[in-house]
Design a protein around this motif. Sequence first.
Motif, PDB file in Angstrom:
ATOM      1  N   ASP A  97      11.023  75.801 -15.096  1.00 33.88           N
ATOM      2  CA  ASP A  97      10.621  76.415 -14.379  1.00 33.88           C
ATOM      3  C   ASP A  97       9.115  76.825 -13.768  1.00 33.88           C
ATOM      4  O   ASP A  97       8.629  77.057 -12.936  1.00 33.88           O
ATOM      5  CB  ASP A  97      11.365  77.612 -13.625  1.00 33.88           C
ATOM      6  N   SER A  98       8.632  75.772 -14.681  1.00 33.42           N
ATOM      7  CA  SER A  98       6.732  76.309 -14.525  1.00 33.42           C
ATOM      8  C   SER A  98       6.482  75.371 -13.001  1.00 33.42           C
ATOM      9  O   SER A  98       6.631  74.006 -13.352  1.00 33.42           O
ATOM     10  CB  SER A  98       6.260  75.611 -16.097  1.00 33.42           C
ATOM     11  N   GLU A  99       5.862  76.258 -12.421  1.00 32.92           N
ATOM     12  CA  GLU A  99       5.091  74.860 -11.501  1.00 32.92           C
ATOM     13  C   GLU A  99       3.776  73.787 -11.984  1.00 32.92           C
ATOM     14  O   GLU A  99       4.268  72.561 -11.645  1.00 32.92           O
ATOM     15  CB  GLU A  99       4.212  75.616 -10.612  1.00 32.92           C
ATOM     16  N   LEU A 100       3.153  73.722 -13.267  1.00 34.79           N
ATOM     17  CA  LEU A 100       2.579  73.034 -13.955  1.00 34.79           C
ATOM     18  C   LEU A 100       3.145  71.872 -14.292  1.00 34.79           C
ATOM     19  O   LEU A 100       3.013  70.612 -14.030  1.00 34.79           O
ATOM     20  CB  LEU A 100       1.909  74.064 -14.684  1.00 34.79           C
ATOM     21  N   PHE A 101       4.331  72.412 -14.889  1.00 30.85           N
ATOM     22  CA  PHE A 101       5.715  71.337 -16.131  1.00 30.85           C
ATOM     23  C   PHE A 101       5.759  70.490 -14.717  1.00 30.85           C
ATOM     24  O   PHE A 101       5.798  69.388 -14.802  1.00 30.85           O
ATOM     25  CB  PHE A 101       6.049  71.494 -16.275  1.00 30.85           C
ATOM     26  N   VAL A 102       6.259  71.247 -13.489  1.00 33.04           N
ATOM     27  CA  VAL A 102       6.841  70.670 -12.621  1.00 33.04           C
ATOM     28  C   VAL A 102       6.233  69.740 -12.234  1.00 33.04           C
ATOM     29  O   VAL A 102       6.770  68.149 -11.365  1.00 33.04           O
ATOM     30  CB  VAL A 102       7.802  71.854 -11.721  1.00 33.04           C
ATOM     31  N   ASN A 103       5.151  69.515 -11.977  1.00 28.08           N
ATOM     32  CA  ASN A 103       3.726  69.048 -10.848  1.00 28.08           C
ATOM     33  C   ASN A 103       3.642  67.545 -11.889  1.00 28.08           C
ATOM     34  O   ASN A 103       3.355  66.852 -11.575  1.00 28.08           O
ATOM     35  CB  ASN A 103       2.941  69.859 -11.159  1.00 28.08           C
ATOM     36  N   LEU A 104       3.200  67.840 -13.453  1.00 31.17           N
ATOM     37  CA  LEU A 104       3.003  66.853 -14.077  1.00 31.17           C
ATOM     38  C   LEU A 104       4.695  65.543 -14.448  1.00 31.17           C
ATOM     39  O   LEU A 104       3.903  64.927 -14.253  1.00 31.17           O
ATOM     40  CB  LEU A 104       3.234  67.418 -15.577  1.00 31.17           C
ATOM     41  N   ILE A 105       5.339  66.965 -14.167  1.00 25.11           N
ATOM     42  CA  ILE A 105       6.921  65.277 -14.723  1.00 25.11           C
ATOM     43  C   ILE A 105       6.665  64.678 -13.186  1.00 25.11           C
ATOM     44  O   ILE A 105       6.524  63.281 -12.613  1.00 25.11           O
ATOM     45  CB  ILE A 105       8.411  66.197 -14.523  1.00 25.11           C
ATOM     46  N   ASN A 106       6.508  65.013 -12.178  1.00 19.48           N
ATOM     47  CA  ASN A 106       6.546  64.394 -10.251  1.00 19.48           C
ATOM     48  C   ASN A 106       5.127  63.306 -10.751  1.00 19.48           C
ATOM     49  O   ASN A 106       5.225  62.510 -10.309  1.00 19.48           O
ATOM     50  CB  ASN A 106       5.692  65.497  -9.645  1.00 19.48           C
ATOM     51  N   GLU A 107       4.139  63.955 -11.171  1.00 19.87           N
ATOM     52  CA  GLU A 107       2.746  62.886 -11.225  1.00 19.87           C
ATOM     53  C   GLU A 107       3.359  61.925 -12.179  1.00 19.87           C
ATOM     54  O   GLU A 107       2.892  60.923 -12.554  1.00 19.87           O
ATOM     55  CB  GLU A 107       1.375  63.290 -12.249  1.00 19.87           C
ATOM     56  N   LEU A 108       3.927  62.047 -13.498  1.00 15.70           N
ATOM     57  CA  LEU A 108       4.178  60.429 -14.250  1.00 15.70           C
ATOM     58  C   LEU A 108       4.780  59.684 -13.183  1.00 15.70           C
ATOM     59  O   LEU A 108       5.428  58.543 -14.220  1.00 15.70           O
ATOM     60  CB  LEU A 108       5.668  60.869 -15.916  1.00 15.70           C
ATOM     61  N   VAL A 143       5.816  61.814 -26.799  1.00 12.83           N
ATOM     62  CA  VAL A 143       7.376  61.772 -25.952  1.00 12.83           C
ATOM     63  C   VAL A 143       8.050  60.887 -25.662  1.00 12.83           C
ATOM     64  O   VAL A 143       7.234  61.451 -23.625  1.00 12.83           O
ATOM     65  CB  VAL A 143       8.230  63.250 -25.929  1.00 12.83           C
ATOM     66  N   THR A 144       8.698  60.667 -24.910  1.00 14.99           N
ATOM     67  CA  THR A 144       9.324  59.337 -23.909  1.00 14.99           C
ATOM     68  C   THR A 144      10.635  60.059 -23.202  1.00 14.99           C
ATOM     69  O   THR A 144      11.119  60.638 -23.137  1.00 14.99           O
ATOM     70  CB  THR A 144       9.975  58.353 -24.202  1.00 14.99           C
ATOM     71  N   VAL A 145      10.180  59.507 -21.535  1.00 16.93           N
ATOM     72  CA  VAL A 145      10.923  60.547 -20.764  1.00 16.93           C
ATOM     73  C   VAL A 145      12.565  59.789 -20.663  1.00 16.93           C
ATOM     74  O   VAL A 145      12.500  58.731 -20.204  1.00 16.93           O
ATOM     75  CB  VAL A 145      10.312  60.629 -19.184  1.00 16.93           C
ATOM     76  N   LEU A 146      14.066  59.963 -21.281  1.00 17.32           N
ATOM     77  CA  LEU A 146      14.678  58.377 -21.384  1.00 17.32           C
ATOM     78  C   LEU A 146      15.231  58.041 -20.583  1.00 17.32           C
ATOM     79  O   LEU A 146      15.246  57.251 -20.066  1.00 17.32           O
ATOM     80  CB  LEU A 146      15.544  59.218 -21.829  1.00 17.32           C
ATOM     81  N   GLU A 147      15.486  59.210 -18.868  1.00 20.40           N
ATOM     82  CA  GLU A 147      16.223  59.002 -18.240  1.00 20.40           C
ATOM     83  C   GLU A 147      15.419  59.812 -16.439  1.00 20.40           C
ATOM     84  O   GLU A 147      14.389  60.961 -17.096  1.00 20.40           O
ATOM     85  CB  GLU A 147      17.445  60.014 -17.890  1.00 20.40           C
ATOM     86  N   LYS A 148      15.827  59.299 -15.722  1.00 21.55           N
ATOM     87  CA  LYS A 148      15.330  59.982 -14.667  1.00 21.55           C
ATOM     88  C   LYS A 148      15.342  61.768 -14.076  1.00 21.55           C
ATOM     89  O   LYS A 148      16.840  61.939 -14.555  1.00 21.55           O
ATOM     90  CB  LYS A 148      15.831  59.527 -12.942  1.00 21.55           C
ATOM     91  N   PRO A 149      14.295  62.247 -13.660  1.00 26.00           N
ATOM     92  CA  PRO A 149      14.525  63.484 -14.420  1.00 26.00           C
ATOM     93  C   PRO A 149      15.399  64.467 -12.732  1.00 26.00           C
ATOM     94  O   PRO A 149      15.254  63.992 -12.238  1.00 26.00           O
ATOM     95  CB  PRO A 149      13.132  64.177 -14.414  1.00 26.00           C
ATOM     96  N   THR A 150      15.524  65.633 -13.739  1.00 27.73           N
ATOM     97  CA  THR A 150      16.283  65.894 -12.208  1.00 27.73           C
ATOM     98  C   THR A 150      15.928  67.107 -11.613  1.00 27.73           C
ATOM     99  O   THR A 150      15.346  68.541 -12.285  1.00 27.73           O
ATOM    100  CB  THR A 150      17.925  66.962 -12.787  1.00 27.73           C
ATOM    101  N   PHE A 151      15.563  67.806 -10.737  1.00 25.62           N
ATOM    102  CA  PHE A 151      15.522  69.023 -10.470  1.00 25.62           C
ATOM    103  C   PHE A 151      16.348  69.119  -9.065  1.00 25.62           C
ATOM    104  O   PHE A 151      16.707  67.944  -9.120  1.00 25.62           O
ATOM    105  CB  PHE A 151      14.229  68.244  -9.106  1.00 25.62           C
ATOM    106  N   SER A 152      15.912  71.064  -9.300  1.00 23.08           N
ATOM    107  CA  SER A 152      16.429  71.608  -8.891  1.00 23.08           C
ATOM    108  C   SER A 152      16.801  70.974  -7.435  1.00 23.08           C
ATOM    109  O   SER A 152      15.115  70.477  -6.224  1.00 23.08           O
ATOM    110  CB  SER A 152      15.991  72.945  -8.419  1.00 23.08           C
ATOM    111  N   SER A 153      17.723  72.078  -6.411  1.00 27.85           N
ATOM    112  CA  SER A 153      17.534  71.827  -4.583  1.00 27.85           C
ATOM    113  C   SER A 153      16.183  72.445  -4.218  1.00 27.85           C
ATOM    114  O   SER A 153      15.900  71.833  -3.197  1.00 27.85           O
ATOM    115  CB  SER A 153      18.620  72.180  -4.121  1.00 27.85           C
ATOM    116  N   SER A 154      15.197  73.537  -4.883  1.00 27.52           N
ATOM    117  CA  SER A 154      14.741  73.943  -4.250  1.00 27.52           C
ATOM    118  C   SER A 154      12.922  73.354  -4.897  1.00 27.52           C
ATOM    119  O   SER A 154      12.006  73.380  -4.550  1.00 27.52           O
ATOM    120  CB  SER A 154      14.296  75.891  -4.631  1.00 27.52           C
ATOM    121  N   GLY A 155      13.496  72.156  -6.119  1.00 24.08           N
ATOM    122  CA  GLY A 155      11.950  71.888  -7.039  1.00 24.08           C
ATOM    123  C   GLY A 155      11.356  72.401  -7.552  1.00 24.08           C
ATOM    124  O   GLY A 155      10.314  71.316  -7.777  1.00 24.08           O
TER     125      GLY A 155
END
Length: 322
Positions: A97-108, A143-155
């Motif tokens: 639930d880290s804002e920075l990590f969520v932003n990183l995954i979005n950026e990738l 590390v490789t993101v194996l499949e599409k990340p899942t975001f919560s409804s709030s993002g």
Amino acid sequence: MIAFRWVCMGLFPLSFSFCPVPHVHFQTTQITPNTLRALDSRLFSSDNGDTSPSISDDAFMKSLRDRMTEVVDKETKLPLVVADTMLPRQILSMESDSELFVNLINELKYSDFGPPPTFAMIGIQRSVVPGVQPTFMKNGVEVTVLEKPTFSSSGKTVTVRLQGGRRFRIAGELANHPGGWTESRVEFLDSTLQEQIEENGSNPLDLAIAMSLARNLTSIPHESNRTQNYVEEWLSLARQNQRSEGQINTLLEELGEMPDDESPSECAFWIGALINPLPALGVAMEIRPGLLLATTARERMEIALEGIQRSISHMNGSRRMW
């Protein structure tokens, strides 16, 4: 399921949940700075030996060099996340639930049609000396993101499934990305190349010893009264200690076939991923940081062999570690 929290390099806290996921293979092609310099030299050269570009070529060449530098940066400069120590082949399901990590995954920007996004992951090295503070490791895995990340409804929360791939060591200064996370240039490490260098180095006998140690994992000496080799015995005992039904079978599916004794370094990393799985079994001492920091195949095999032997002794009750 196991959940815990890490504080990552003063950047962001991460919450993790672990669950097994399928094993996926992937490859990447590396463009090195040497490639860039060679291409730059060829593009500037002329038949008469003049290597000076014309004024009309300046803008084009600058644009080309910038683009090539961008490609090199994309290959060797990675976002850096400090979390659990991972080894090649290991699978990790991670929720944050880290804002920075969520932003990183979005950026990738994961895509079903392009290469999977990657980032660098390192762990924390803890000292056995009292009073010495833990330090961040300089060796880790891409590390490789194996499949599409899942975001919560709030993002505000993301769940990703990751697989450890190429080993690396940090090769440059850390830098802050405009998005807020840390980046670093890395140097990727190849076990085959490292072992070739050892074989042609000052002490080639060490590589032969490493191969012999690797054979000890899957063979039984004639003078021994054992009925199983070390890997078979460990698996038999681990199935009696697994935390969920089928955990060991799933782990073996993720790791794939054990490398043979001709590749002792990869064999050692496989053993490390086996006895220190995700989620943890709690039946072996932590050897993953030592394996990543070891500089020779012999060192890696010695760490792996001691690790599996002590784990067996712990599980069969002959020498408990805790």
